[in-house]
Design a protein around this motif. Structure first.
Motif, PDB file in Angstrom:
ATOM      1  N   ARG A  38      25.558  40.102  34.197  1.00 13.81           N
ATOM      2  CA  ARG A  38      26.299  40.359  33.164  1.00 13.81           C
ATOM      3  C   ARG A  38      27.832  40.218  33.513  1.00 13.81           C
ATOM      4  O   ARG A  38      28.436  41.002  33.873  1.00 13.81           O
ATOM      5  CB  ARG A  38      26.328  41.648  32.669  1.00 13.81           C
ATOM      6  N   ILE A  39      28.213  38.926  33.462  1.00 14.08           N
ATOM      7  CA  ILE A  39      29.727  38.481  33.955  1.00 14.08           C
ATOM      8  C   ILE A  39      30.592  38.054  32.954  1.00 14.08           C
ATOM      9  O   ILE A  39      29.879  37.161  32.001  1.00 14.08           O
ATOM     10  CB  ILE A  39      29.378  37.480  35.067  1.00 14.08           C
ATOM     11  N   ASP A  40      31.425  38.879  32.464  1.00  6.91           N
ATOM     12  CA  ASP A  40      32.223  38.491  31.429  1.00  6.91           C
ATOM     13  C   ASP A  40      32.797  37.171  31.601  1.00  6.91           C
ATOM     14  O   ASP A  40      33.290  36.893  32.868  1.00  6.91           O
ATOM     15  CB  ASP A  40      33.254  39.735  31.048  1.00  6.91           C
ATOM     16  N   LEU A  41      33.363  36.681  30.427  1.00  8.95           N
ATOM     17  CA  LEU A  41      34.312  35.541  30.384  1.00  8.95           C
ATOM     18  C   LEU A  41      35.707  36.064  30.236  1.00  8.95           C
ATOM     19  O   LEU A  41      36.084  36.785  29.358  1.00  8.95           O
ATOM     20  CB  LEU A  41      34.082  34.346  29.356  1.00  8.95           C
ATOM     21  N   ILE A  42      36.596  35.650  31.082  1.00  5.73           N
ATOM     22  CA  ILE A  42      37.957  35.878  30.936  1.00  5.73           C
ATOM     23  C   ILE A  42      38.699  34.662  30.709  1.00  5.73           C
ATOM     24  O   ILE A  42      38.735  33.769  31.522  1.00  5.73           O
ATOM     25  CB  ILE A  42      38.305  36.984  32.164  1.00  5.73           C
ATOM     26  N   ARG A  69      44.138  42.154  25.753  1.00  3.73           N
ATOM     27  CA  ARG A  69      45.092  42.580  26.439  1.00  3.73           C
ATOM     28  C   ARG A  69      44.347  43.164  27.759  1.00  3.73           C
ATOM     29  O   ARG A  69      44.556  44.645  28.261  1.00  3.73           O
ATOM     30  CB  ARG A  69      45.907  43.776  25.866  1.00  3.73           C
ATOM     31  N   VAL A  70      43.630  42.517  28.534  1.00  4.21           N
ATOM     32  CA  VAL A  70      42.614  43.175  29.437  1.00  4.21           C
ATOM     33  C   VAL A  70      43.575  42.827  31.023  1.00  4.21           C
ATOM     34  O   VAL A  70      43.982  41.535  31.016  1.00  4.21           O
ATOM     35  CB  VAL A  70      41.302  42.420  29.552  1.00  4.21           C
ATOM     36  N   GLU A  75      37.749  47.859  37.432  1.00  6.79           N
ATOM     37  CA  GLU A  75      36.314  47.462  37.663  1.00  6.79           C
ATOM     38  C   GLU A  75      35.726  46.711  36.857  1.00  6.79           C
ATOM     39  O   GLU A  75      34.908  45.557  36.996  1.00  6.79           O
ATOM     40  CB  GLU A  75      35.334  48.680  38.134  1.00  6.79           C
ATOM     41  N   LEU A  76      35.710  46.843  35.343  1.00  2.00           N
ATOM     42  CA  LEU A  76      35.001  46.425  34.636  1.00  2.00           C
ATOM     43  C   LEU A  76      35.967  46.235  33.361  1.00  2.00           C
ATOM     44  O   LEU A  76      37.116  46.816  33.063  1.00  2.00           O
ATOM     45  CB  LEU A  76      33.996  47.359  33.898  1.00  2.00           C
ATOM     46  N   SER A  77      35.945  44.886  32.424  1.00  2.00           N
ATOM     47  CA  SER A  77      36.765  44.693  31.547  1.00  2.00           C
ATOM     48  C   SER A  77      37.154  45.901  30.589  1.00  2.00           C
ATOM     49  O   SER A  77      38.164  45.892  30.043  1.00  2.00           O
ATOM     50  CB  SER A  77      36.514  43.375  30.817  1.00  2.00           C
ATOM     51  N   TRP A  78      36.247  46.666  30.170  1.00  4.18           N
ATOM     52  CA  TRP A  78      36.262  47.281  29.074  1.00  4.18           C
ATOM     53  C   TRP A  78      36.867  48.733  29.641  1.00  4.18           C
ATOM     54  O   TRP A  78      37.302  49.597  28.680  1.00  4.18           O
ATOM     55  CB  TRP A  78      34.801  47.814  28.397  1.00  4.18           C
ATOM     56  N   HIS A  79      37.547  48.851  30.973  1.00  7.47           N
ATOM     57  CA  HIS A  79      38.086  49.798  31.450  1.00  7.47           C
ATOM     58  C   HIS A  79      39.753  49.614  31.030  1.00  7.47           C
ATOM     59  O   HIS A  79      40.239  50.747  31.318  1.00  7.47           O
ATOM     60  CB  HIS A  79      38.058  49.972  32.853  1.00  7.47           C
ATOM     61  N   PHE A 162      36.549  56.757  27.336  1.00  7.26           N
ATOM     62  CA  PHE A 162      37.720  55.939  27.724  1.00  7.26           C
ATOM     63  C   PHE A 162      38.708  56.975  28.442  1.00  7.26           C
ATOM     64  O   PHE A 162      39.732  56.299  29.159  1.00  7.26           O
ATOM     65  CB  PHE A 162      38.533  54.960  26.835  1.00  7.26           C
ATOM     66  N   ALA A 163      38.428  58.069  28.401  1.00  8.71           N
ATOM     67  CA  ALA A 163      39.689  59.194  28.709  1.00  8.71           C
ATOM     68  C   ALA A 163      39.930  59.182  30.419  1.00  8.71           C
ATOM     69  O   ALA A 163      40.880  59.115  30.894  1.00  8.71           O
ATOM     70  CB  ALA A 163      39.114  60.601  28.425  1.00  8.71           C
ATOM     71  N   GLY A 164      38.842  58.561  31.210  1.00 11.42           N
ATOM     72  CA  GLY A 164      38.632  58.372  32.369  1.00 11.42           C
ATOM     73  C   GLY A 164      39.172  57.248  32.935  1.00 11.42           C
ATOM     74  O   GLY A 164      39.454  56.961  34.056  1.00 11.42           O
ATOM     75  N   PHE A 165      39.732  56.449  32.188  1.00 10.80           N
ATOM     76  CA  PHE A 165      40.130  54.983  32.673  1.00 10.80           C
ATOM     77  C   PHE A 165      41.781  54.887  32.103  1.00 10.80           C
ATOM     78  O   PHE A 165      42.153  54.520  31.058  1.00 10.80           O
ATOM     79  CB  PHE A 165      39.599  54.028  32.005  1.00 10.80           C
ATOM     80  N   PRO A 166      42.636  55.342  33.097  1.00 13.21           N
ATOM     81  CA  PRO A 166      44.075  55.413  32.621  1.00 13.21           C
ATOM     82  C   PRO A 166      44.650  54.216  32.294  1.00 13.21           C
ATOM     83  O   PRO A 166      45.806  54.044  31.499  1.00 13.21           O
ATOM     84  CB  PRO A 166      44.949  55.895  34.051  1.00 13.21           C
ATOM     85  N   ARG A 167      44.102  52.811  32.472  1.00 15.85           N
ATOM     86  CA  ARG A 167      44.699  51.587  32.230  1.00 15.85           C
ATOM     87  C   ARG A 167      44.179  51.409  30.787  1.00 15.85           C
ATOM     88  O   ARG A 167      44.863  50.303  30.083  1.00 15.85           O
ATOM     89  CB  ARG A 167      44.240  50.605  33.202  1.00 15.85           C
ATOM     90  N   PHE A 168      43.339  51.988  29.989  1.00 19.33           N
ATOM     91  CA  PHE A 168      42.812  51.599  28.892  1.00 19.33           C
ATOM     92  C   PHE A 168      43.853  51.551  27.842  1.00 19.33           C
ATOM     93  O   PHE A 168      44.590  52.417  27.608  1.00 19.33           O
ATOM     94  CB  PHE A 168      41.638  52.506  28.488  1.00 19.33           C
ATOM     95  N   ALA A 169      43.848  50.386  27.177  1.00 19.30           N
ATOM     96  CA  ALA A 169      45.082  50.231  25.827  1.00 19.30           C
ATOM     97  C   ALA A 169      46.173  50.270  26.493  1.00 19.30           C
ATOM     98  O   ALA A 169      47.103  50.715  25.389  1.00 19.30           O
ATOM     99  CB  ALA A 169      44.444  51.022  24.751  1.00 19.30           C
ATOM    100  N   GLN A 170      46.591  50.009  27.444  1.00 20.57           N
ATOM    101  CA  GLN A 170      48.116  50.422  27.863  1.00 20.57           C
ATOM    102  C   GLN A 170      49.064  49.094  28.196  1.00 20.57           C
ATOM    103  O   GLN A 170      50.120  49.075  28.019  1.00 20.57           O
ATOM    104  CB  GLN A 170      48.078  51.244  29.454  1.00 20.57           C
TER     105      GLN A 170
END
Length: 196
Positions: A38-42, A69-70, A75-79, A162-170
């Motif tokens: 499962r390798i995402d495309l970026i 805005r990734v 570690e993972l894109s959804w973080h 997502f609360a544990g991922f401080p970069r989320f939606a920032q």
């Protein structure tokens, strides 16, 4: 300015090249290989304000997503990036939960109207981000709109996985990501329009 995003515009998550073991470029499509790693495309470029247009098709019980805005220093894109969910609602268990149905802001906001699909059917879609305002479009209909800096959204984030991922939606600028969720998702007619 509008331009096509062909295979040369994408690479594998945390890699420099196109992940040929997980995706293939065939007949004008970007195709996730079922059962492959499962390798995402970026996207090779980062974007702030844009309209990303594409068509997608999923197999029975298929699941994928487009993230925006990734930042790649997680570690993972959804973080990092909020996700426009793409889902066969009728076949996948996530279809039972409004915030994880087709067109939703994954895990946070339900789409305002349902968009059903047949397995293998291509659906026209778009993700628009301008000045922090986000819109999800399916079949030519706007199915969700929100502001990425809305305090009520960030209150939901604080109560979510997502609360544990401080970069989320920032990030105010970042990559697009096409998610590889293990199934044979297909994308075609990808283009991006930016103000400059």
């Amino acid at each position: 300015m509008q331009r096509t995003l062909d295979a040369d515009e994408w690479r594998g998550w945390h890699t420099g090249g196109f992940p040929v073991g997980s995706w293939r470029s065939r007949d004008g499509e970007l195709q996730a290989i079922a059962g492959a790693p499962r390798i995402d495309l970026i996207s090779r470029q980062r974007y702030q304000d844009f309209t990303f247009r594409f068509e997608f098709a999923l197999p029975i019980a298929g699941n994928s997503g487009v993230l925006c805005r990734v930042e790649e220093d997680v570690e993972l894109s959804w973080h990092s990036g909020p996700e426009m969910q793409l889902l066969d609602d009728a076949g996948h268990p996530d279809g039972r939960e409004p915030t994880t149905r087709n067109g939703a802001l994954y895990g946070l906001m339900a789409a305002e109207q349902e968009t059903s699909m047949e397995p293998g059917e291509f659906i026209e879609a778009a993700l628009t981000v301008y000045d922090g305002h986000v819109e999800h479009w399916l079949r030519g209909r706007r199915v969700l709109r929100y502001r990425i800096d809305d305090p009520s959204l960030h209150a939901r984030i604080a109560q979510s996985k997502f609360a544990g991922f401080p970069r989320f939606a920032q990030a105010d600028k970042g990559h697009l990501v096409l998610q590889h969720h293990g199934e044979a998702a297909r994308f075609r007619r990808l283009s991006i329009e930016t103000p400059d």
